[in-house]
Scaffold this motif. Structure first.
Motif, PDB file in Angstrom:
ATOM      1  N   CYS A   1      48.498 120.659  -8.184  1.00 28.02           N
ATOM      2  CA  CYS A   1      48.330 121.759  -7.224  1.00 28.02           C
ATOM      3  C   CYS A   1      47.363 121.343  -6.121  1.00 28.02           C
ATOM      4  O   CYS A   1      47.614 121.581  -4.937  1.00 28.02           O
ATOM      5  CB  CYS A   1      47.845 123.009  -7.948  1.00 28.02           C
ATOM      6  SG  CYS A   1      47.617 124.429  -6.868  1.00 28.02           S
ATOM      7  N   TRP A   2      46.255 120.747  -6.504  1.00 25.24           N
ATOM      8  CA  TRP A   2      45.258 120.287  -5.530  1.00 25.24           C
ATOM      9  C   TRP A   2      45.895 119.284  -4.561  1.00 25.24           C
ATOM     10  O   TRP A   2      45.679 119.355  -3.352  1.00 25.24           O
ATOM     11  CB  TRP A   2      44.086 119.641  -6.271  1.00 25.24           C
ATOM     12  CG  TRP A   2      43.140 118.919  -5.364  1.00 25.24           C
ATOM     13  CD1 TRP A   2      42.197 119.470  -4.547  1.00 25.24           C
ATOM     14  CD2 TRP A   2      43.062 117.508  -5.177  1.00 25.24           C
ATOM     15  NE1 TRP A   2      41.530 118.476  -3.870  1.00 25.24           N
ATOM     16  CE2 TRP A   2      42.042 117.264  -4.241  1.00 25.24           C
ATOM     17  CE3 TRP A   2      43.753 116.426  -5.725  1.00 25.24           C
ATOM     18  CZ2 TRP A   2      41.718 115.983  -3.830  1.00 25.24           C
ATOM     19  CZ3 TRP A   2      43.415 115.157  -5.312  1.00 25.24           C
ATOM     20  CH2 TRP A   2      42.401 114.946  -4.376  1.00 25.24           C
ATOM     21  N   HIS A   3      46.687 118.373  -5.104  1.00 28.78           N
ATOM     22  CA  HIS A   3      47.331 117.352  -4.270  1.00 28.78           C
ATOM     23  C   HIS A   3      48.286 118.013  -3.261  1.00 28.78           C
ATOM     24  O   HIS A   3      48.293 117.662  -2.076  1.00 28.78           O
ATOM     25  CB  HIS A   3      48.079 116.375  -5.152  1.00 28.78           C
ATOM     26  CG  HIS A   3      48.644 115.189  -4.448  1.00 28.78           C
ATOM     27  ND1 HIS A   3      48.348 114.860  -3.157  1.00 28.78           N
ATOM     28  CD2 HIS A   3      49.496 114.228  -4.866  1.00 28.78           C
ATOM     29  CE1 HIS A   3      48.992 113.763  -2.805  1.00 28.78           C
ATOM     30  NE2 HIS A   3      49.696 113.361  -3.829  1.00 28.78           N
ATOM     31  N   ARG A   4      49.074 118.994  -3.713  1.00 23.80           N
ATOM     32  CA  ARG A   4      50.002 119.687  -2.814  1.00 23.80           C
ATOM     33  C   ARG A   4      49.254 120.471  -1.741  1.00 23.80           C
ATOM     34  O   ARG A   4      49.658 120.491  -0.574  1.00 23.80           O
ATOM     35  CB  ARG A   4      50.907 120.630  -3.610  1.00 23.80           C
ATOM     36  CG  ARG A   4      51.958 119.914  -4.436  1.00 23.80           C
ATOM     37  CD  ARG A   4      53.010 120.871  -4.982  1.00 23.80           C
ATOM     38  NE  ARG A   4      52.474 122.118  -5.480  1.00 23.80           N
ATOM     39  CZ  ARG A   4      52.173 122.377  -6.744  1.00 23.80           C
ATOM     40  NH1 ARG A   4      52.332 121.446  -7.651  1.00 23.80           N
ATOM     41  NH2 ARG A   4      51.727 123.563  -7.092  1.00 23.80           N
ATOM     42  N   VAL A   5      48.152 121.114  -2.119  1.00 22.40           N
ATOM     43  CA  VAL A   5      47.370 121.898  -1.154  1.00 22.40           C
ATOM     44  C   VAL A   5      46.732 120.976  -0.112  1.00 22.40           C
ATOM     45  O   VAL A   5      46.754 121.273   1.091  1.00 22.40           O
ATOM     46  CB  VAL A   5      46.308 122.755  -1.878  1.00 22.40           C
ATOM     47  CG1 VAL A   5      45.300 123.323  -0.902  1.00 22.40           C
ATOM     48  CG2 VAL A   5      46.973 123.871  -2.664  1.00 22.40           C
ATOM     49  N   GLU A   6      46.166 119.873  -0.559  1.00 20.87           N
ATOM     50  CA  GLU A   6      45.566 118.911   0.377  1.00 20.87           C
ATOM     51  C   GLU A   6      46.600 118.398   1.373  1.00 20.87           C
ATOM     52  O   GLU A   6      46.334 118.301   2.573  1.00 20.87           O
ATOM     53  CB  GLU A   6      44.957 117.735  -0.393  1.00 20.87           C
ATOM     54  CG  GLU A   6      43.673 118.058  -1.103  1.00 20.87           C
ATOM     55  CD  GLU A   6      42.525 118.263  -0.134  1.00 20.87           C
ATOM     56  OE1 GLU A   6      42.444 117.553   0.877  1.00 20.87           O
ATOM     57  OE2 GLU A   6      41.703 119.146  -0.420  1.00 20.87           O
ATOM     58  N   ARG A   7      47.783 118.085   0.879  1.00 22.56           N
ATOM     59  CA  ARG A   7      48.846 117.568   1.760  1.00 22.56           C
ATOM     60  C   ARG A   7      49.258 118.642   2.767  1.00 22.56           C
ATOM     61  O   ARG A   7      49.432 118.357   3.958  1.00 22.56           O
ATOM     62  CB  ARG A   7      50.045 117.123   0.926  1.00 22.56           C
ATOM     63  CG  ARG A   7      51.127 116.466   1.746  1.00 22.56           C
ATOM     64  CD  ARG A   7      52.167 115.814   0.832  1.00 22.56           C
ATOM     65  NE  ARG A   7      53.051 114.975   1.590  1.00 22.56           N
ATOM     66  CZ  ARG A   7      54.173 115.408   2.161  1.00 22.56           C
ATOM     67  NH1 ARG A   7      54.520 116.676   2.058  1.00 22.56           N
ATOM     68  NH2 ARG A   7      54.940 114.567   2.838  1.00 22.56           N
ATOM     69  N   ALA A   8      49.426 119.878   2.304  1.00 23.64           N
ATOM     70  CA  ALA A   8      49.821 120.963   3.202  1.00 23.64           C
ATOM     71  C   ALA A   8      48.759 121.193   4.278  1.00 23.64           C
ATOM     72  O   ALA A   8      49.093 121.402   5.448  1.00 23.64           O
ATOM     73  CB  ALA A   8      50.051 122.247   2.407  1.00 23.64           C
ATOM     74  N   MET A   9      47.498 121.132   3.903  1.00 24.66           N
ATOM     75  CA  MET A   9      46.432 121.326   4.896  1.00 24.66           C
ATOM     76  C   MET A   9      46.421 120.190   5.910  1.00 24.66           C
ATOM     77  O   MET A   9      46.227 120.423   7.105  1.00 24.66           O
ATOM     78  CB  MET A   9      45.069 121.445   4.201  1.00 24.66           C
ATOM     79  CG  MET A   9      44.903 122.746   3.467  1.00 24.66           C
ATOM     80  SD  MET A   9      43.229 123.128   2.883  1.00 24.66           S
ATOM     81  CE  MET A   9      42.642 121.639   2.196  1.00 24.66           C
ATOM     82  N   ARG A  10      46.626 118.972   5.442  1.00 33.66           N
ATOM     83  CA  ARG A  10      46.651 117.819   6.346  1.00 33.66           C
ATOM     84  C   ARG A  10      47.778 117.941   7.366  1.00 33.66           C
ATOM     85  O   ARG A  10      47.632 117.582   8.528  1.00 33.66           O
ATOM     86  CB  ARG A  10      46.842 116.531   5.530  1.00 33.66           C
ATOM     87  CG  ARG A  10      45.759 115.538   5.678  1.00 33.66           C
ATOM     88  CD  ARG A  10      46.026 114.194   5.039  1.00 33.66           C
ATOM     89  NE  ARG A  10      47.072 114.093   4.057  1.00 33.66           N
ATOM     90  CZ  ARG A  10      46.905 114.204   2.725  1.00 33.66           C
ATOM     91  NH1 ARG A  10      45.723 114.461   2.234  1.00 33.66           N
ATOM     92  NH2 ARG A  10      47.917 114.057   1.913  1.00 33.66           N
ATOM     93  N   LEU A  11      48.931 118.467   6.911  1.00 37.71           N
ATOM     94  CA  LEU A  11      50.095 118.575   7.785  1.00 37.71           C
ATOM     95  C   LEU A  11      50.152 119.901   8.540  1.00 37.71           C
ATOM     96  O   LEU A  11      51.074 120.129   9.323  1.00 37.71           O
ATOM     97  CB  LEU A  11      51.376 118.395   6.956  1.00 37.71           C
ATOM     98  CG  LEU A  11      51.517 117.044   6.261  1.00 37.71           C
ATOM     99  CD1 LEU A  11      52.758 117.034   5.384  1.00 37.71           C
ATOM    100  CD2 LEU A  11      51.562 115.920   7.279  1.00 37.71           C
TER     101      LEU A  11
END
Length: 68
Positions: free
Chosen positions: A27-37
């Motif tokens: 979940c953390w990995h998906r959230v970080e990626r979404a914020m970056r993009l």
């Protein structure tokens, strides 16, 4: 007796904790990626997993306490 053949409740709780930790990392990995993009943040199923896991341990424990 049921308690003699079933896995200890502590083992079940540790397994639930391990599953939640693995899910939290993804979940953390998906959230970080979404914020970056700059995308919308993804949803999570962790509250459902946690409540289901706790209910899985609490319900049989309550029934055993009522009987015994």
């Amino acid at each position: 007796m049921w308690a003699d053949t079933a896995p200890p409740r502590g083992f079940v709780l540790v397994a639930i904790a391990a599953l939640l930790a693995e899910s939290a990392y993804h979940c953390w990995h998906r959230v970080e990626r979404a914020m970056r993009l700059g995308q919308a943040l993804p949803g999570t199923s962790m509250p459902l997993m946690l409540s289901s896991g706790v209910a899985t341990v609490v319900m049989p424990s309550t029934a055993l306490m009522a009987v015994g």
